[in-house]
Motif scaffolding. Structure first.
Motif, PDB file in Angstrom:
ATOM      1  N   MET A   1       0.828  -1.188   0.000  1.00 45.16           N
ATOM      2  CA  MET A   1       0.000   0.000   0.000  1.00 45.16           C
ATOM      3  C   MET A   1       0.879   1.261   0.000  1.00 45.16           C
ATOM      4  O   MET A   1       0.586   2.200  -0.726  1.00 45.16           O
ATOM      5  CB  MET A   1      -0.924  -0.016   1.206  1.00 45.16           C
ATOM      6  CG  MET A   1      -1.889   1.121   1.234  1.00 45.16           C
ATOM      7  SD  MET A   1      -3.212   0.763   2.378  1.00 45.16           S
ATOM      8  CE  MET A   1      -3.610   2.370   2.918  1.00 45.16           C
ATOM      9  N   ILE A   2       1.927   1.273   0.811  1.00 43.85           N
ATOM     10  CA  ILE A   2       2.824   2.429   0.855  1.00 43.85           C
ATOM     11  C   ILE A   2       3.507   2.614  -0.499  1.00 43.85           C
ATOM     12  O   ILE A   2       3.660   3.740  -0.976  1.00 43.85           O
ATOM     13  CB  ILE A   2       3.884   2.248   1.976  1.00 43.85           C
ATOM     14  CG1 ILE A   2       3.219   2.168   3.350  1.00 43.85           C
ATOM     15  CG2 ILE A   2       4.923   3.357   1.938  1.00 43.85           C
ATOM     16  CD1 ILE A   2       2.501   3.426   3.762  1.00 43.85           C
ATOM     17  N   LYS A   3       3.878   1.494  -1.124  1.00 38.93           N
ATOM     18  CA  LYS A   3       4.529   1.567  -2.435  1.00 38.93           C
ATOM     19  C   LYS A   3       3.599   2.219  -3.457  1.00 38.93           C
ATOM     20  O   LYS A   3       4.032   3.053  -4.256  1.00 38.93           O
ATOM     21  CB  LYS A   3       4.917   0.153  -2.884  1.00 38.93           C
ATOM     22  CG  LYS A   3       5.716   0.113  -4.154  1.00 38.93           C
ATOM     23  CD  LYS A   3       6.282  -1.282  -4.367  1.00 38.93           C
ATOM     24  CE  LYS A   3       5.628  -1.919  -5.560  1.00 38.93           C
ATOM     25  NZ  LYS A   3       6.149  -3.242  -5.888  1.00 38.93           N
ATOM     26  N   GLN A   4       2.315   1.869  -3.421  1.00 38.45           N
ATOM     27  CA  GLN A   4       1.351   2.462  -4.350  1.00 38.45           C
ATOM     28  C   GLN A   4       1.197   3.957  -4.104  1.00 38.45           C
ATOM     29  O   GLN A   4       1.082   4.740  -5.054  1.00 38.45           O
ATOM     30  CB  GLN A   4      -0.002   1.780  -4.213  1.00 38.45           C
ATOM     31  CG  GLN A   4      -0.047   0.383  -4.736  1.00 38.45           C
ATOM     32  CD  GLN A   4      -1.443  -0.199  -4.631  1.00 38.45           C
ATOM     33  OE1 GLN A   4      -2.434   0.514  -4.584  1.00 38.45           O
ATOM     34  NE2 GLN A   4      -1.522  -1.520  -4.603  1.00 38.45           N
ATOM     35  N   ILE A   5       1.207   4.376  -2.852  1.00 37.27           N
ATOM     36  CA  ILE A   5       1.047   5.793  -2.525  1.00 37.27           C
ATOM     37  C   ILE A   5       2.276   6.579  -2.987  1.00 37.27           C
ATOM     38  O   ILE A   5       2.156   7.684  -3.525  1.00 37.27           O
ATOM     39  CB  ILE A   5       0.773   5.977  -1.022  1.00 37.27           C
ATOM     40  CG1 ILE A   5      -0.584   5.356  -0.672  1.00 37.27           C
ATOM     41  CG2 ILE A   5       0.805   7.445  -0.622  1.00 37.27           C
ATOM     42  CD1 ILE A   5      -0.881   5.268   0.796  1.00 37.27           C
ATOM     43  N   VAL A   6       3.453   5.999  -2.817  1.00 43.18           N
ATOM     44  CA  VAL A   6       4.678   6.651  -3.289  1.00 43.18           C
ATOM     45  C   VAL A   6       4.660   6.770  -4.812  1.00 43.18           C
ATOM     46  O   VAL A   6       5.019   7.814  -5.377  1.00 43.18           O
ATOM     47  CB  VAL A   6       5.934   5.889  -2.800  1.00 43.18           C
ATOM     48  CG1 VAL A   6       7.188   6.393  -3.490  1.00 43.18           C
ATOM     49  CG2 VAL A   6       6.062   6.002  -1.293  1.00 43.18           C
ATOM     50  N   LEU A   7       4.224   5.715  -5.487  1.00 45.18           N
ATOM     51  CA  LEU A   7       4.130   5.771  -6.950  1.00 45.18           C
ATOM     52  C   LEU A   7       3.088   6.795  -7.408  1.00 45.18           C
ATOM     53  O   LEU A   7       3.276   7.462  -8.426  1.00 45.18           O
ATOM     54  CB  LEU A   7       3.823   4.388  -7.513  1.00 45.18           C
ATOM     55  CG  LEU A   7       4.972   3.381  -7.414  1.00 45.18           C
ATOM     56  CD1 LEU A   7       4.508   1.998  -7.854  1.00 45.18           C
ATOM     57  CD2 LEU A   7       6.160   3.836  -8.227  1.00 45.18           C
ATOM     58  N   ALA A   8       1.992   6.922  -6.659  1.00 45.64           N
ATOM     59  CA  ALA A   8       0.994   7.946  -6.987  1.00 45.64           C
ATOM     60  C   ALA A   8       1.579   9.338  -6.801  1.00 45.64           C
ATOM     61  O   ALA A   8       1.275  10.259  -7.571  1.00 45.64           O
ATOM     62  CB  ALA A   8      -0.243   7.771  -6.114  1.00 45.64           C
TER      63      ALA A   8
END
Length: 147
Positions: A1-8
């Motif tokens: 989830m954190i990885k997705q937020i960083v990518l966003a």
């Protein structure tokens, strides 16, 4: 989830360069996309609906954009457009076209309707947040004038 937020976050920063937005606002537009995507993920976890999740994410992007526009004295569009990039249903649109090419029209119809619904939810979320924010601002301004 954190990885997705960083990518966003990064997915919202790169359009800033494309649209030639002031470089001082790059970090703030990244936060806009990250907050919108985080909202999408939280709502999706409970509803399992990409339409309602996209609406919630775009509504938060719209509110954040209006607040940052007031704080940094710049148009809200400079935050909302890059902020919705992570929410745009690109893969479902691709799948729609792919199903059409494969002549699987029922799957194409299903994905096409989902793409249109998500796009409409994003537009409605941005519109509703901007309208609500302006309505509340006018109410607060009229109460100040009345005192």
């Amino acid at each position: 989830m954190i990885k997705q937020i960083v990518l966003a976050f990064f997915g919202s920063i790169f359009p800033v360069i494309l649209f030639n937005i002031d470089r001082k606002k790059i970090i703030w537009t990244g936060f806009c996309g990250a907050i919108g995507w985080a909202t999408y993920l939280v709502v999706y976890k409970y509803t399992v609906s990409p339409v309602s999740s996209s609406f919630a994410g775009s509504f938060v992007v719209g509110v954040y954009s209006e607040l940052m526009a007031r704080k940094l004295r710049t148009p809200a569009v400079q935050f909302s457009i890059p902020g919705i990039f992570p929410l745009v249903p690109g893969i479902t649109a691709f799948n729609t076209i792919n199903y059409i090419v494969e002549q699987d029209y029922s799957a194409a119809y299903s994905k096409g309707m989902q793409t249109v619904a998500v796009a409409g939810a994003i537009a409605f979320g941005i519109m509703l947040s901007a309208t609500t924010f302006r309505f509340v601002s006018k109410l607060m301004m009229s109460k100040k004038l009345a005192q």
